[in-house]
Scaffold this active site. Structure first.
Site, short mmCIF file in Angstrom:
data_model
loop_
_atom_site.label_atom_id
_atom_site.label_comp_id
_atom_site.label_asym_id
_atom_site.label_seq_id
_atom_site.Cartn_x
_atom_site.Cartn_y
_atom_site.Cartn_z
N LEU A 87 -29.22 -2.75 19.73
CA LEU A 87 -29.33 -4.10 19.19
C LEU A 87 -28.89 -4.16 17.74
O LEU A 87 -29.56 -4.71 16.88
CB LEU A 87 -30.77 -4.62 19.30
CG LEU A 87 -31.26 -4.90 20.72
CD1 LEU A 87 -32.69 -5.38 20.70
CD2 LEU A 87 -30.37 -5.91 21.42
N CYS A 88 -27.76 -3.53 17.47
CA CYS A 88 -27.23 -3.63 16.12
C CYS A 88 -25.72 -3.83 16.18
O CYS A 88 -24.97 -3.20 15.46
CB CYS A 88 -27.61 -2.43 15.28
SG CYS A 88 -27.43 -0.86 16.12
N GLY A 89 -25.31 -4.71 17.04
CA GLY A 89 -23.90 -5.08 17.11
C GLY A 89 -23.03 -3.92 17.52
O GLY A 89 -23.39 -3.12 18.38
#
Lengths: 286, 136
Positions: A87-89
């Site tokens: 969940l960090c691109g």
């Protein structure tokens, strides 16, 4: 016509997701602030240390210390720094993609490539692929310390000194701003000498107390400092990337809620109109 | 003609300045650097780094706790473990530190960790007090 209840349920679920993303954004922002401070404080020292070592490698004969020795390159080691959580691109994907590309392009050049995986994401991706992972460091998020960098450095030194590999590289995300990271691929060992203009002569050093004393110490320290720096850079980048990703997820959710609400209102109106028409039609029939 | 001096510690950049003269506490004794010094690399012990800046010609004193110094023809880089400016030294605190360390040094056995730590504290506090005396 969409079912009113269904739309209402969707709005609620988007709202719930939005709450999570905005909370994650807030957490990432708080952690980012700390991580950014840490890396910004550590940078000048790491930079200067690298400068000094570059100059040292230039002015000293490479036979003076085993970690300065440039051997014929047969095997290499690569340290890949990713994060433990997603969940960090595109943060981890960028690193993985670059590592994959490197493997593809250099498979024939080296007889063996040894990998050190830092972070769960990179490890999970590469463990099922046909490469050799000699060591992995997982679950280090929020636990980055100089000691950890020291133990990674020790491991790499051993691998290099035992002549299993002839060069050691590291690949990580360098923190530029909150919204941008930059992939860095650089050589850790042997130490790369500074470049000088052709024809320029560089006088050697005077060592005090003696060259063995200083070289051993400073090279060891430098390796630790550079790894520590890479870990901090990567950590700050991770939080920056997560914050950005969660920020856009939150605003996307906003957008979605708006659209769904519009749709919901339309459907509601439609039902009312329909009911009215039915009543009017009923009244006329009487 | 001056040269540039850079002092960094693991947690910050202390100074970058144009200077005329630097004196560092080398492992083999204190040494001074003037422009065009021979390239040198050395370890430092606990002690003072003194320099005279090019613009104001003032003398500045800092206390460092070990690390390395690199001298090249245009630049001096000090990689210190810790660095304290003379004006940030807390005289009362350091005097207390000296006393505490002295007591430990009297009782503790030599070459134990406790002894070495106390010795370090003692040297550092002493160096700071000495630096304070000089700046007045």
């Amino acid at each position: 016509m969409a079912n009113l209840k269904e739309i209402r349920k969707r709005i609620q679920s988007v709202k719930n997701t939005q709450q999570i993303t905005s909370a994650m954004k807030m957490v990432a922002a708080a952690k980012l602030k700390k991580a950014q401070e840490r890396i910004e404080k550590a940078r000048p020292y790491a930079d200067k240390m690298a400068d000094v070592l570059g100059s040292l490698a230039l002015r000293t004969h490479q036979k003076a210390h085993p970690l300065l020795m440039c051997r014929e390159v047969k095997n290499i080691a690569l340290v890949v720094v990713t994060s433990d959580r997603g969940l960090c691109g595109a943060f981890n994907q960028n690193v993985i993609k670059m590592a994959e590309q490197f493997i593809r392009q250099n498979r024939s050049r080296f007889s063996d490539m040894l990998f050190t995986m830092i972070g769960k994401k990179g490890y999970d991706y590469f463990k099922i692929r046909p490469i050799t992972i000699q060591r992995e460091y997982l679950g280090i998020s929020g636990k980055i310390s100089y000691e950890l960098a020291g133990s990674i450095a020790e491991n790499l030194r051993e691998v290099f000194l035992s002549a299993n590999v002839d060069e050691v590289y590291i690949l990580y995300n360098r923190f530029k701003t909150t919204i941008s990271q930059e992939l860095v691929f650089t050589r850790l060992l042997p130490i790369t000498p500074l470049e000088v203009a052709q024809g320029e002569t560089v006088p050697g050093y005077v060592f005090e107390p003696s060259d063995e004393d200083i070289l051993e110490d400073i090279i060891r320290k430098n390796l630790e400092v550079q790894i520590y720096r890479a870990l901090l850079e990567s950590e700050a980048s991770e939080f920056g990337a997560r914050m950005t990703a969660m920020d856009s997820a939150t605003s996307n959710a906003d957008e979605m809620i708006k659209k769904l609400t519009l749709k919901y209102n339309r459907a509601r109106q439609e039902t009312i109109t329909k009911e009215l028409m039915e009543i009017i039609a009923g009244a006329e029939a009487l | 003609m001056g040269f540039s001096l850079e002092i960094v510690t693991p947690d910050r950049l202390v100074i970058i300045d144009e200077v005329e003269k630097v004196v560092c506490p080398g492992a083999e004794g204190e040494f001074g650097v003037l422009p065009n010094h021979v390239p040198l690399i050395t370890k430092m012990r606990i002690g003072e780094v003194r320099y005279i800046d090019s613009t104001m010609k003032n003398e500045h004193i800092l206390v460092v706790t070990g690390g390395y110094v690199e001298v090249t023809d245009k630049k001096v880089i000090v990689l210190a473990e810790q660095c304290i400016r003379a004006r940030d030294i807390d005289k009362v605190q350091e005097e207390i530190n000296v006393q505490k360390a002295e007591e430990i040094l009297k009782t503790a056995e030599k070459s134990t960790e406790e002894y070495l730590n106390a010795k370090k504290t003692y040297d550092l506090a002493k160096a700071q007090l000495k630096a304070l005396e000089k700046t007045g």
